[in-house]
Design a protein around this motif. Structure first.
Motif, PDB file in Angstrom:
ATOM      1  N   SER A   7      -6.598  46.543  51.425  1.00  0.00           N
ATOM      2  CA  SER A   7      -5.899  46.883  50.190  1.00  0.00           C
ATOM      3  C   SER A   7      -6.454  46.077  49.032  1.00  0.00           C
ATOM      4  O   SER A   7      -6.958  44.955  49.234  1.00  0.00           O
ATOM      5  CB  SER A   7      -4.389  46.603  50.356  1.00  0.00           C
ATOM      6  N   PRO A   8      -6.399  46.608  47.825  1.00  0.00           N
ATOM      7  CA  PRO A   8      -6.032  47.993  47.537  1.00  0.00           C
ATOM      8  C   PRO A   8      -7.143  48.941  47.943  1.00  0.00           C
ATOM      9  O   PRO A   8      -8.248  48.503  48.265  1.00  0.00           O
ATOM     10  CB  PRO A   8      -5.854  47.970  46.016  1.00  0.00           C
ATOM     11  N   GLN A   9      -6.886  50.223  47.913  1.00  0.00           N
ATOM     12  CA  GLN A   9      -7.906  51.190  48.274  1.00  0.00           C
ATOM     13  C   GLN A   9      -8.927  51.342  47.151  1.00  0.00           C
ATOM     14  O   GLN A   9     -10.112  51.509  47.398  1.00  0.00           O
ATOM     15  CB  GLN A   9      -7.256  52.536  48.581  1.00  0.00           C
ATOM     16  N   PHE A  10      -8.415  51.317  45.918  1.00  0.00           N
ATOM     17  CA  PHE A  10      -9.282  51.437  44.747  1.00  0.00           C
ATOM     18  C   PHE A  10      -8.919  50.348  43.744  1.00  0.00           C
ATOM     19  O   PHE A  10      -7.748  49.973  43.618  1.00  0.00           O
ATOM     20  CB  PHE A  10      -9.114  52.803  44.065  1.00  0.00           C
ATOM     21  N   LEU A  11      -9.922  49.877  43.014  1.00  0.00           N
ATOM     22  CA  LEU A  11      -9.698  48.860  42.005  1.00  0.00           C
ATOM     23  C   LEU A  11     -10.712  49.089  40.883  1.00  0.00           C
ATOM     24  O   LEU A  11     -11.917  49.136  41.125  1.00  0.00           O
ATOM     25  CB  LEU A  11      -9.889  47.472  42.610  1.00  0.00           C
ATOM     26  N   ILE A 100     -15.456  47.576  64.579  1.00  0.00           N
ATOM     27  CA  ILE A 100     -14.666  48.604  63.916  1.00  0.00           C
ATOM     28  C   ILE A 100     -14.443  48.153  62.487  1.00  0.00           C
ATOM     29  O   ILE A 100     -14.407  46.943  62.204  1.00  0.00           O
ATOM     30  CB  ILE A 100     -13.330  48.882  64.618  1.00  0.00           C
ATOM     31  N   PHE A 101     -14.325  49.120  61.597  1.00  0.00           N
ATOM     32  CA  PHE A 101     -14.251  48.842  60.167  1.00  0.00           C
ATOM     33  C   PHE A 101     -12.925  49.296  59.591  1.00  0.00           C
ATOM     34  O   PHE A 101     -12.321  50.273  60.053  1.00  0.00           O
ATOM     35  CB  PHE A 101     -15.377  49.580  59.437  1.00  0.00           C
ATOM     36  N   GLY A 102     -12.485  48.574  58.550  1.00  0.00           N
ATOM     37  CA  GLY A 102     -11.398  49.062  57.733  1.00  0.00           C
ATOM     38  C   GLY A 102     -11.903  50.189  56.848  1.00  0.00           C
ATOM     39  O   GLY A 102     -13.097  50.476  56.802  1.00  0.00           O
ATOM     40  N   LYS A 103     -10.969  50.816  56.107  1.00  0.00           N
ATOM     41  CA  LYS A 103     -11.355  51.948  55.267  1.00  0.00           C
ATOM     42  C   LYS A 103     -12.003  51.500  53.962  1.00  0.00           C
ATOM     43  O   LYS A 103     -12.590  52.309  53.256  1.00  0.00           O
ATOM     44  CB  LYS A 103     -10.141  52.823  54.984  1.00  0.00           C
ATOM     45  N   GLY A 104     -11.884  50.232  53.646  1.00  0.00           N
ATOM     46  CA  GLY A 104     -12.595  49.694  52.505  1.00  0.00           C
ATOM     47  C   GLY A 104     -11.814  49.694  51.206  1.00  0.00           C
ATOM     48  O   GLY A 104     -10.821  50.400  51.052  1.00  0.00           O
ATOM     49  N   THR A 105     -12.285  48.874  50.288  1.00  0.00           N
ATOM     50  CA  THR A 105     -11.793  48.835  48.908  1.00  0.00           C
ATOM     51  C   THR A 105     -12.949  49.223  47.998  1.00  0.00           C
ATOM     52  O   THR A 105     -14.006  48.578  48.042  1.00  0.00           O
ATOM     53  CB  THR A 105     -11.289  47.434  48.521  1.00  0.00           C
TER      54      THR A 105
ATOM     55  N   PRO B  39     -14.618  60.194  53.307  1.00  0.00           N
ATOM     56  CA  PRO B  39     -13.594  59.701  52.369  1.00  0.00           C
ATOM     57  C   PRO B  39     -12.232  59.596  53.039  1.00  0.00           C
ATOM     58  O   PRO B  39     -11.803  60.509  53.745  1.00  0.00           O
ATOM     59  CB  PRO B  39     -13.591  60.786  51.279  1.00  0.00           C
ATOM     60  N   GLY B  40     -11.588  58.472  52.849  1.00  0.00           N
ATOM     61  CA  GLY B  40     -10.269  58.271  53.427  1.00  0.00           C
ATOM     62  C   GLY B  40     -10.265  57.805  54.871  1.00  0.00           C
ATOM     63  O   GLY B  40      -9.203  57.486  55.414  1.00  0.00           O
ATOM     64  N   HIS B  41     -11.432  57.772  55.497  1.00  0.00           N
ATOM     65  CA  HIS B  41     -11.496  57.362  56.900  1.00  0.00           C
ATOM     66  C   HIS B  41     -12.400  56.161  57.128  1.00  0.00           C
ATOM     67  O   HIS B  41     -12.397  55.571  58.201  1.00  0.00           O
ATOM     68  CB  HIS B  41     -12.004  58.511  57.770  1.00  0.00           C
ATOM     69  N   SER B  83     -17.976  72.635  60.766  1.00  0.00           N
ATOM     70  CA  SER B  83     -17.762  72.169  59.391  1.00  0.00           C
ATOM     71  C   SER B  83     -17.101  70.790  59.358  1.00  0.00           C
ATOM     72  O   SER B  83     -17.310  70.025  58.413  1.00  0.00           O
ATOM     73  CB  SER B  83     -16.926  73.178  58.607  1.00  0.00           C
ATOM     74  N   SER B  84     -16.331  70.477  60.387  1.00  0.00           N
ATOM     75  CA  SER B  84     -15.665  69.166  60.440  1.00  0.00           C
ATOM     76  C   SER B  84     -16.664  68.025  60.671  1.00  0.00           C
ATOM     77  O   SER B  84     -16.295  66.850  60.545  1.00  0.00           O
ATOM     78  CB  SER B  84     -14.598  69.145  61.532  1.00  0.00           C
ATOM     79  N   GLN B  85     -17.889  68.369  61.015  1.00  0.00           N
ATOM     80  CA  GLN B  85     -18.915  67.359  61.212  1.00  0.00           C
ATOM     81  C   GLN B  85     -19.748  67.120  59.947  1.00  0.00           C
ATOM     82  O   GLN B  85     -20.700  66.328  59.972  1.00  0.00           O
ATOM     83  CB  GLN B  85     -19.821  67.730  62.399  1.00  0.00           C
ATOM     84  N   THR B  86     -19.388  67.793  58.868  1.00  0.00           N
ATOM     85  CA  THR B  86     -19.972  67.458  57.570  1.00  0.00           C
ATOM     86  C   THR B  86     -19.594  66.031  57.236  1.00  0.00           C
ATOM     87  O   THR B  86     -18.405  65.682  57.211  1.00  0.00           O
ATOM     88  CB  THR B  86     -19.459  68.416  56.486  1.00  0.00           C
ATOM     89  N   SER B  87     -20.598  65.185  57.010  1.00  0.00           N
ATOM     90  CA  SER B  87     -20.323  63.765  56.840  1.00  0.00           C
ATOM     91  C   SER B  87     -21.614  63.054  56.461  1.00  0.00           C
ATOM     92  O   SER B  87     -22.690  63.645  56.408  1.00  0.00           O
ATOM     93  CB  SER B  87     -19.773  63.191  58.150  1.00  0.00           C
TER      94      SER B  87
END
Lengths: 111, 113
Positions: A7-11, A100-105, B39-41, B83-87
């Motif tokens: 956190s945060p996700q964006f800054l 393993i990685f977090g989703k990042g900031t 994005p988001g993952h 399509s879910s493998q677009t990355s």
């Protein structure tokens, strides 16, 4: 399930400001790595913290490892546009076979 | 520079076609990894290798296979792309221990139409 939360996700900040980003785990870290990723490139290691309470400095970047080794923070002093990028924390998986990685900031520093 | 190169860097393909991404390293790293970034993952582990012909699954391995016939090459194959493998796919390698510093390639952007 092993989780790394960042956190945060964006800054989005102005040049010269200070900022802190956080990384928390659902379990105790054996060690923790921080990476920075610039657009169009792969992540690059900034630092590894191992000992609870540890503080490491890399120029304007200060990394802290929580005493209980379940959290870490990255503080940037006087941010510059060159600090723009995605900051990721990473730890070893439970099997000890991979990171393993977090989703990042995502940090954006404008001049 | 840890000498990790990925090819192709960009690829557009159609659903149902096979795709192979190649990772080549010049530093004799023992451990190699394939991650995907969405994005988001964040970065998610697909497969990894701890030596020639020694591979194992990561957290998102369904639909992917890997092969490592030589220390320097680690191939990721999508047998029938969806399509879910677009990355964006990243290859990484580790010198000493499996959870040590990772050196990444520059990524391969795959679009499945």
């Amino acid at each position: 399930t092993q989780l790394l939360e960042q956190s945060p996700q964006f800054l989005s900040i102005q040049e010269g400001e200070n900022l802190t980003v956080y990384c928390n785990s659902s379990s105790v870290f054996s060690s923790l790595q921080w990476y920075r990723q610039e657009p169009g490139e792969g992540p690059v290691l900034l630092v590894t913290v191992v000992t609870g309470g540890e503080v490491k400095k890399l120029k304007r970047l200060t990394f802290q490892f929580g005493d209980a080794r379940k959290d870490s923070s990255l503080h940037i002093t006087a941010a510059q546009p060159g600090d723009t990028g995605l900051y990721l924390c990473a730890e070893g998986n439970q099997a000890g076979t991979a990171l393993i990685f977090g989703k990042g900031t995502t940090l954006s520093v404008s001049s | 520079d840890a000498g990790i190169t990925q090819s192709p860097r960009h690829k557009v393909t159609e659903t149902g076609t096979p795709v192979t991404l190649r990772c080549h390293q010049t530093e004799n790293h023992r451990y190699m990894y394939w991650y995907r970034q969405d994005p988001g993952h964040g970065l998610r582990l697909i497969h990894y290798s701890y030596g020639v012909k020694d591979t194992d699954k990561g957290e998102v391995s369904d639909g992917y296979s890997v092969s490592r016939s030589k220390t320097e090459d680690f191939l990721l194959t999508l047998e029938s792309a969806t399509s879910s493998q677009t990355s964006v796919y990243f290859c990484a390698a580790s010198r000493g221990v499996s959870t040590g510093e990772l050196f990444f390639g520059e990524g391969s952007r795959l679009t499945v139409l």
